[in-house]
Enzyme design. Structure first.
Site, PDB file in Angstrom:
ATOM      1  N   ARG A 203      29.727  27.214  49.543  1.00  0.00           N
ATOM      2  CA  ARG A 203      29.641  26.116  48.687  1.00  0.00           C
ATOM      3  C   ARG A 203      29.300  24.935  49.370  1.00  0.00           C
ATOM      4  O   ARG A 203      28.575  23.983  48.957  1.00  0.00           O
ATOM      5  CB  ARG A 203      31.181  26.071  47.769  1.00  0.00           C
ATOM      6  N   ASP A 241      28.738  31.020  32.376  1.00  0.00           N
ATOM      7  CA  ASP A 241      29.617  32.014  32.345  1.00  0.00           C
ATOM      8  C   ASP A 241      30.123  32.672  31.034  1.00  0.00           C
ATOM      9  O   ASP A 241      30.045  31.977  30.086  1.00  0.00           O
ATOM     10  CB  ASP A 241      30.810  31.632  32.999  1.00  0.00           C
ATOM     11  N   ASP A 291      25.776  34.156  41.913  1.00  0.00           N
ATOM     12  CA  ASP A 291      26.955  34.696  42.222  1.00  0.00           C
ATOM     13  C   ASP A 291      27.571  35.579  41.358  1.00  0.00           C
ATOM     14  O   ASP A 291      28.533  35.468  40.942  1.00  0.00           O
ATOM     15  CB  ASP A 291      27.856  33.332  42.632  1.00  0.00           C
ATOM     16  N   CYS A 331      28.725  40.320  46.217  1.00  0.00           N
ATOM     17  CA  CYS A 331      29.795  40.721  47.065  1.00  0.00           C
ATOM     18  C   CYS A 331      30.331  41.979  47.175  1.00  0.00           C
ATOM     19  O   CYS A 331      31.432  42.767  47.145  1.00  0.00           O
ATOM     20  CB  CYS A 331      31.114  39.832  46.414  1.00  0.00           C
TER      21      CYS A 331
END
Length: 390
Positions: A203, A241, A291, A331
């Site tokens: 970030r 989101d 992400d 991830c």
């Protein structure tokens, strides 16, 4: 203490010697049955190690020491060692939320501790290591001044609740300091233990690429990358989101840091659908941040995950004009760094674009990766320049 001895195949000797912390069940002799959480001694050739037996998962033994069955002093030494490793992060003075104990990488397999200001949040990934929790709690108290040590558990209805091991009950939500800015950490109801602490340095890196840019942050959660972009001088940031409460947290985080949330956009939508819609509408952004959550929980989901990453990145590239930036992360531990770069190349080809990697990173110092445990490196983070095919 009576302890069970398990002989392993001789070809596991190099792994034992290097300190790899896992023994998979298919390497265990057949008809080996032990009580979950039992200490065992394993050996391959003339090399031995001590670990805890797991009666249920694919990892049959988690190894702790080459020399002895750990005791409370041994556990405290690991906790103190982990604390000392993070000293450079504390010395910066701009961050008070980070991972204090990172399981296998810090010598305590299956156990994680995140520190939010003075509240230590503990988490275990297997029941077999539960018997070590009291020793870990005692060690945390002795090593550093904390106000409380707690663990998020579920009640009979599946709702999160606090189990306080020692000291104060943590607040359900806490404002913490990261890179000099403030963030809301939803400790009780949020993802992970409250924040995605592993993306902290990424970030901070994003800030310096966003001055004067229009930024689209996909899978924004509580807006960490969005905040970084805005504080870095982005003229407009859209956070996307599927969770309304996460977007509300993102708006609050902007306001907390002196930014006007109404000057930016917070969009509740499925990211894949929205990217397709924006491409049809001809919308463009100078920077697109991806992400996403993990697309694979096991090895047999790896190919499916790579296909999903490819589609996602190709869709994002349709919105980025030449000269723009694709900021892409994964991830998913089952997708290696090489797999990730190959995926980006495939996505670029599908979108008719060329990529040049300007920044390539992984995990920060509070998520260290021993060379003998490459499985500990799961995070990939790339900033790539976008150009047309020549």
């Amino acid at each position: 203490m009576s302890i069970r001895e398990i002989r392993l195949p001789a070809d596991l000797k190099p792994a034992l010697l290097s300190g790899h912390p896992w023994i998979y069940r298919d390497h265990i002799p057949p008809n080996t049955y032990l009580k979950n959480g039992s200490w065992v001694r394993v050996s391959a050739g003339n090399v031995a190690a001590y670990g805890i037996w797991d009666a249920h998962g694919p990892i049959a033994v988690r190894l702790f020491s080459r020399h002895t069955i750990p005791d409370i002093a041994w556990v405290e030494a690991r906790v103190r060692e982990a604390w000392d490793v993070r000293a450079p992060l504390r010395a910066r003075g701009d961050t008070n939320a980070y991972r204090w104990l990172y399981g296998e990488s810090d010598g305590l397999p299956g156990i994680v501790v995140d520190l939010y200001d003075r509240h230590a949040i503990l988490r275990t990934y297997t029941d077999s290591v539960r018997k070590l929790v009291p020793w870990v709690v005692a060690a945390l108290r002795r090593v550093a001044p904390v106000d409380g040590i707690a663990e998020r558990q579920e009640d009979e209805f599946g709702e999160p609740r606090w189990h306080v091991h020692w000291g104060q009950r943590p607040p359900d939500e806490l404002v913490v300091l990261e890179n000099g800015w403030h963030m809301y950490a939803n400790l009780l109801h949020g993802q992970k233990t409250g924040l995605f602490l592993d993306q902290r340095e990424n970030r901070r890196e994003l800030m310096r690429w966003c001055g004067g840019k229009r930024v689209l942050n996909c899978f924004a959660y509580n807006g960490g990358f969005s905040l970084a972009a805005a504080l870095g001088g982005a003229r407009f940031v859209e956070s996307v989101d599927v969770a309304a409460n996460a977007l509300e947290d993102a708006r609050r985080t902007f306001a907390l840091n002196g930014l006007d949330p109404d000057a930016h956009a917070f969009t509740r939508a499925d990211v894949f659908d929205l990217l397709e819609q924006y491409a049809r509408e001809g919308r463009t952004f100078d920077v697109v941040v991806l992400d996403p959550p993990s697309f694979a929980r096991s090895k047999n989901q790896r190919h499916k995950a790579i296909r999903a990453y490819t589609r996602l990145n190709a869709l994002a590239l349709n919105l980025i004009p030449p000269g723009g930036l694709l900021v892409s992360s994964s991830c998913t531990a089952q997708v290696s760094h090489a797999d990730f770069l190959n995926m980006l190349a495939t996505a670029a080809a599908k979108a008719g674009r060329r990529l040049r990697i300007l920044h390539d990173a992984g995990q920060p110092l509070d998520h260290p990766v021993p060379p003998h445990f490459p499985e500990g490196r799961y995070l990939k983070f790339v900033i790539a320049h976008v150009a047309d095919v020549a």
